[in-house]
Design a protein around this motif. Structure first.
Motif, PDB file in Angstrom:
ATOM      1  N   PHE A  16       0.844  -1.191   0.000  1.00 45.76           N
ATOM      2  CA  PHE A  16       0.000   0.000   0.000  1.00 45.76           C
ATOM      3  C   PHE A  16       0.881   1.243   0.000  1.00 45.76           C
ATOM      4  N   PRO A  17       0.557   2.226  -0.850  1.00 48.89           N
ATOM      5  CA  PRO A  17       1.399   3.441  -0.908  1.00 48.89           C
ATOM      6  C   PRO A  17       1.255   4.291   0.350  1.00 48.89           C
ATOM      7  N   GLU A  18       2.301   5.025   0.650  1.00 48.02           N
ATOM      8  CA  GLU A  18       2.287   5.902   1.816  1.00 48.02           C
ATOM      9  C   GLU A  18       1.714   7.253   1.411  1.00 48.02           C
ATOM     10  N   MET A  19       0.585   7.628   2.006  1.00 42.42           N
ATOM     11  CA  MET A  19      -0.086   8.873   1.633  1.00 42.42           C
ATOM     12  C   MET A  19       0.293  10.027   2.550  1.00 42.42           C
ATOM     13  N   ILE A  20       0.484   9.731   3.828  1.00 52.29           N
ATOM     14  CA  ILE A  20       0.865  10.784   4.766  1.00 52.29           C
ATOM     15  C   ILE A  20       2.126  10.349   5.502  1.00 52.29           C
ATOM     16  N   GLU A  21       2.925  11.329   5.863  1.00 48.03           N
ATOM     17  CA  GLU A  21       4.154  11.034   6.594  1.00 48.03           C
ATOM     18  C   GLU A  21       3.821  10.637   8.026  1.00 48.03           C
ATOM     19  N   LYS A  22       4.419   9.548   8.463  1.00 50.52           N
ATOM     20  CA  LYS A  22       4.153   9.061   9.810  1.00 50.52           C
ATOM     21  C   LYS A  22       4.906   9.919  10.826  1.00 50.52           C
ATOM     22  N   VAL A  23       4.171  10.428  11.796  1.00 47.93           N
ATOM     23  CA  VAL A  23       4.744  11.253  12.857  1.00 47.93           C
ATOM     24  C   VAL A  23       4.623  10.487  14.167  1.00 47.93           C
ATOM     25  N   VAL A  24       5.724  10.373  14.899  1.00 45.10           N
ATOM     26  CA  VAL A  24       5.755   9.631  16.156  1.00 45.10           C
ATOM     27  C   VAL A  24       5.787  10.620  17.307  1.00 45.10           C
ATOM     28  N   TYR A  25       4.821  10.463  18.215  1.00 46.33           N
ATOM     29  CA  TYR A  25       4.775  11.281  19.432  1.00 46.33           C
ATOM     30  C   TYR A  25       5.235  10.417  20.606  1.00 46.33           C
ATOM     31  N   THR A  26       6.218  10.888  21.322  1.00 40.56           N
ATOM     32  CA  THR A  26       6.776  10.120  22.433  1.00 40.56           C
ATOM     33  C   THR A  26       6.534  10.863  23.737  1.00 40.56           C
ATOM     34  N   ILE A  27       5.855  10.197  24.654  1.00 45.34           N
ATOM     35  CA  ILE A  27       5.615  10.742  25.993  1.00 45.34           C
ATOM     36  C   ILE A  27       6.198   9.752  26.995  1.00 45.34           C
ATOM     37  N   GLY A  28       7.334  10.096  27.560  1.00 51.90           N
ATOM     38  CA  GLY A  28       8.032   9.146  28.424  1.00 51.90           C
ATOM     39  C   GLY A  28       8.529   7.971  27.588  1.00 51.90           C
ATOM     40  N   MET A  29       8.067   6.766  27.932  1.00 45.58           N
ATOM     41  CA  MET A  29       8.418   5.562  27.179  1.00 45.58           C
ATOM     42  C   MET A  29       7.284   5.115  26.258  1.00 45.58           C
ATOM     43  N   VAL A  30       6.236   5.912  26.155  1.00 47.99           N
ATOM     44  CA  VAL A  30       5.069   5.567  25.342  1.00 47.99           C
ATOM     45  C   VAL A  30       5.177   6.284  24.001  1.00 47.99           C
ATOM     46  N   SER A  31       5.029   5.518  22.913  1.00 48.84           N
ATOM     47  CA  SER A  31       5.112   6.077  21.564  1.00 48.84           C
ATOM     48  C   SER A  31       3.760   5.944  20.864  1.00 48.84           C
ATOM     49  N   LEU A  32       3.331   7.031  20.254  1.00 50.85           N
ATOM     50  CA  LEU A  32       2.081   7.049  19.491  1.00 50.85           C
ATOM     51  C   LEU A  32       2.359   7.658  18.130  1.00 50.85           C
ATOM     52  N   THR A  33       1.713   7.130  17.107  1.00 53.42           N
ATOM     53  CA  THR A  33       1.824   7.715  15.776  1.00 53.42           C
ATOM     54  C   THR A  33       0.542   8.469  15.448  1.00 53.42           C
ATOM     55  N   ASN A  34       0.651   9.402  14.535  1.00 53.52           N
ATOM     56  CA  ASN A  34      -0.533  10.146  14.105  1.00 53.52           C
ATOM     57  C   ASN A  34      -1.570   9.221  13.468  1.00 53.52           C
ATOM     58  N   LEU A  35      -1.110   8.148  12.822  1.00 48.17           N
ATOM     59  CA  LEU A  35      -2.027   7.203  12.195  1.00 48.17           C
ATOM     60  C   LEU A  35      -2.805   6.411  13.244  1.00 48.17           C
ATOM     61  N   LYS A  36      -2.121   6.007  14.301  1.00 52.64           N
ATOM     62  CA  LYS A  36      -2.803   5.254  15.360  1.00 52.64           C
ATOM     63  C   LYS A  36      -3.890   6.105  16.016  1.00 52.64           C
ATOM     64  N   ILE A  37      -3.587   7.358  16.265  1.00 54.92           N
ATOM     65  CA  ILE A  37      -4.585   8.262  16.844  1.00 54.92           C
ATOM     66  C   ILE A  37      -5.760   8.438  15.894  1.00 54.92           C
ATOM     67  N   ALA A  38      -5.470   8.573  14.593  1.00 52.52           N
ATOM     68  CA  ALA A  38      -6.526   8.762  13.601  1.00 52.52           C
ATOM     69  C   ALA A  38      -7.440   7.541  13.526  1.00 52.52           C
ATOM     70  N   VAL A  39      -6.856   6.349  13.626  1.00 49.53           N
ATOM     71  CA  VAL A  39      -7.656   5.118  13.576  1.00 49.53           C
ATOM     72  C   VAL A  39      -8.621   5.058  14.756  1.00 49.53           C
ATOM     73  N   ILE A  40      -8.128   5.353  15.947  1.00 50.86           N
ATOM     74  CA  ILE A  40      -8.966   5.283  17.149  1.00 50.86           C
ATOM     75  C   ILE A  40     -10.101   6.301  17.083  1.00 50.86           C
ATOM     76  N   PHE A  41      -9.776   7.531  16.707  1.00 51.39           N
ATOM     77  CA  PHE A  41     -10.801   8.569  16.648  1.00 51.39           C
ATOM     78  C   PHE A  41     -11.801   8.300  15.517  1.00 51.39           C
ATOM     79  N   SER A  42     -11.341   7.691  14.439  1.00 49.83           N
ATOM     80  CA  SER A  42     -12.252   7.352  13.340  1.00 49.83           C
ATOM     81  C   SER A  42     -13.292   6.341  13.798  1.00 49.83           C
ATOM     82  N   ALA A  43     -12.860   5.315  14.542  1.00 51.84           N
ATOM     83  CA  ALA A  43     -13.801   4.301  15.036  1.00 51.84           C
ATOM     84  C   ALA A  43     -14.822   4.929  15.983  1.00 51.84           C
TER      85      ALA A  43
END
Length: 303
Positions: A132-159
């Protein structure tokens, strides 16, 4: 330890979002038609392939920016996937419904439709996997030892957004009232002037479009596509809908997240080979004590 728990929590929310989006399609069709659309997992697969071709066309042929491609791919994928679902209803399910066929034959037909979609994809596109082609650049947010990507946040909020919108449609609109009326008494509804076929088509549009959205989000998160990608995740989403209480939107939504949590937590503490064994054992125990699911209500038949 706390950071690991939070990290697994967000991973579970992402997996649960995929299951919930697919499970909502199962529960919508079952709630209106009392039909388990076993082809729904393969409609998810078709949605993933549709999003692949749509995104590839916009990126290569038109050379559009990634965010524009994503904004155009989401509605187009949902519309085209909904067309696939409506086509299945029109060709496969409606003739059986009008002839009053036994529910067993309808279930067998749904299984055959799923196999047709899988093997049709295999015949047309071959067995090779697609990236699958990459449409948006993946951005990683790190808070302490926890890492979140913009895509993961988008998936959760979409559901969550889809669930809220679907809940509003079913509970606050006229078409939603008609859907609930058909689930209550499909024989009396036509006598009240409600076009039952139009309501059923709308139900398939909703369910299939959500499967298409799930296929797009899943392909962006795990960008490898194959013709059988919808089989296992479709069955798991169906089980999640049953555990939550199939026919109930809240049950399907929470059942998907429950399955996601169980799978991720099992992998966190046990070898990955134990994932499905332990996860489904826990879900089976839930059904033993609550056969109708968490939100399901036992129905009585008047004679």
């Amino acid at each position: 330890m706390f950071d690991s728990i939070i990290q697994n929590l967000f991973n579970a929310l992402q997996w649960g979002s995929f299951y919930s989006l697919i499970a909502l399609g199962y529960t919508l069709v079952y709630g209106v038609l009392t039909l388990i659309n076993f082809a729904h997992g393969d409609i998810f697969m078709v949605g993933a392939y549709i999003s692949f071709f749509v995104a590839t066309f916009f990126l290569t042929a038109l050379n559009l920016p990634g965010w524009v491609v994503l904004a155009m791919s989401i509605p187009l994928t949902m519309i085209l996937t909904a067309c696939v679902g409506v086509t299945l209803e029109r060709i496969a399910y409606r003739p059986l419904r009008r002839k009053g066929a036994n529910r067993l034959y309808v279930v067998i037909t749904a299984l055959m439709c799923g196999l047709i979609l899988e093997n049709g994809n295999l015949a047309l596109l071959g067995a090779s996997r697609k990236s699958f082609p990459e449409m948006i650049e993946k951005v990683v947010y790190t808070i302490g030892m926890v890492s979140l990507t913009n895509l993961k946040i988008a998936v959760i909020f979409s559901a969550i957004l889809v669930f809220v919108l679907l809940q509003f449609i079913v509970t606050k609109t006229r078409i939603g009232m008609a859907m609930r009326a058909i689930s209550y008494d499909k024989f009396a509804v036509p006598l009240m002037g409600i076009p039952i076929d139009a309501v059923i088509v709308f139900t398939f549009i909703l369910g299939s479009s959500m499967a298409g959205l799930a296929g797009l989000l899943y392909s962006m998160s795990y960008p490898i596509l194959d013709p059988y990608m919808g089989a296992l995740i479709g069955w798991k989403a169906f089980i999640a809908a049953v555990v939550g209480g199939i026919g109930d939107i809240r049950g399907a939504f929470l059942g998907g997240f429950l399955l996601g949590f169980v799978e991720i937590l099992v992998v966190a503490f046990f070898p990955s080979t134990f994932r499905d064994l332990i996860a489904f054992s826990i879900l089976m125990i839930i059904l033993v004590y609550k056969p109708t699911g968490l939100f399901g209500v036992a129905k009585t038949t008047k004679i």
